[in-house]
Write an enzyme that holds these catalytic residues in place. Sequence first.
Site, PDB file in Angstrom:
ATOM      1  N   SER A 141     118.367  49.082  29.532  1.00 23.45           N
ATOM      2  CA  SER A 141     118.583  47.666  29.249  1.00 23.45           C
ATOM      3  C   SER A 141     117.452  46.767  29.724  1.00 23.45           C
ATOM      4  CB  SER A 141     119.898  47.205  29.882  1.00 23.45           C
ATOM      5  OG  SER A 141     119.918  47.460  31.278  1.00 23.45           O
ATOM      6  N   HIS A 165     120.263  40.960  35.020  1.00 26.46           N
ATOM      7  CA  HIS A 165     119.160  41.409  34.161  1.00 26.46           C
ATOM      8  C   HIS A 165     118.129  40.280  34.035  1.00 26.46           C
ATOM      9  CE1 HIS A 165     121.988  44.562  32.898  1.00 26.46           C
ATOM     10  NE2 HIS A 165     120.927  45.222  32.460  1.00 26.46           N
TER      11      HIS A 165
END
Length: 272
Positions: free
Chosen positions: A48, A253
């Site tokens: 990711s 993230h």
Amino acid sequence: MSFKEGKSRRALARVAAVAAVAGFGVTGLAGTASADVTIQQYVALGDSYASGVGAGDYLADDGCYRSANAYPSQAAPALGERLWFEACSGAKIEDVVANQLGHLYPVNTEHVTIGVGGNDAGFSSVLGACAGTDTAACQTAVANARKIITDSLPAELDDLYTQVETKAAGADIVVVGNPRLFNETACAGALAITPEEQALLNDAADLLAETTAAVAADHGFDFADPREAFTGHGVCSADPWILGYTGNLESFHPNAAGQDAYTDVVLPLLDY
């Protein structure tokens, strides 16, 4: 290594690869490869952090969350190469091996980036264990992740890197690391992960980076290390390049600014 020396090294590798293919006849280039051998290509592999989760502008509704703002999306046009954007949210090393190596070719794959390993160490589960007030659970989860990083991850990375360099014999291959997540201060987005627990998590991120860099070095690959660039921009900082808790998979993230920082770290190692 100079630009000319690097280009010469890759050119020689491609000549050898073409000769090897020729030895087996033109059928070695049949199938899907035949349409892909005329232009130089960049293949982006990983999880990711490589696909761009958290950076928005996702390119397809396929569960991989590949972002138009991710560093592969930015690097490909700068390199003037076709992008095979294989990185996918949630990927472990075994997923990269099983699902992401199909567009690596010995002749025209110019650049490859590989960013994977955090899911193998179970960092998502570790973050879950550290959220809340149970410090002992956090400490145990971090210790377990460190054991995985030390004991089993190097061999898995070694196998992956060997497969990549075998399939893309003439490519410039760069391994991409992860930043430290936290600014080691308290804020709502940190899910009650204390500054002390944040320090434990950052130390584990350092171990992951150092371990990954060592295996990359064994293969002669450059390691793109974003930790210094992200210093002062972690969760709870005044100018975060990493999202805190968002209620979805984008939590913890890099945001679009973080992917810009990744690009600044990765691209000079690709275009040398």
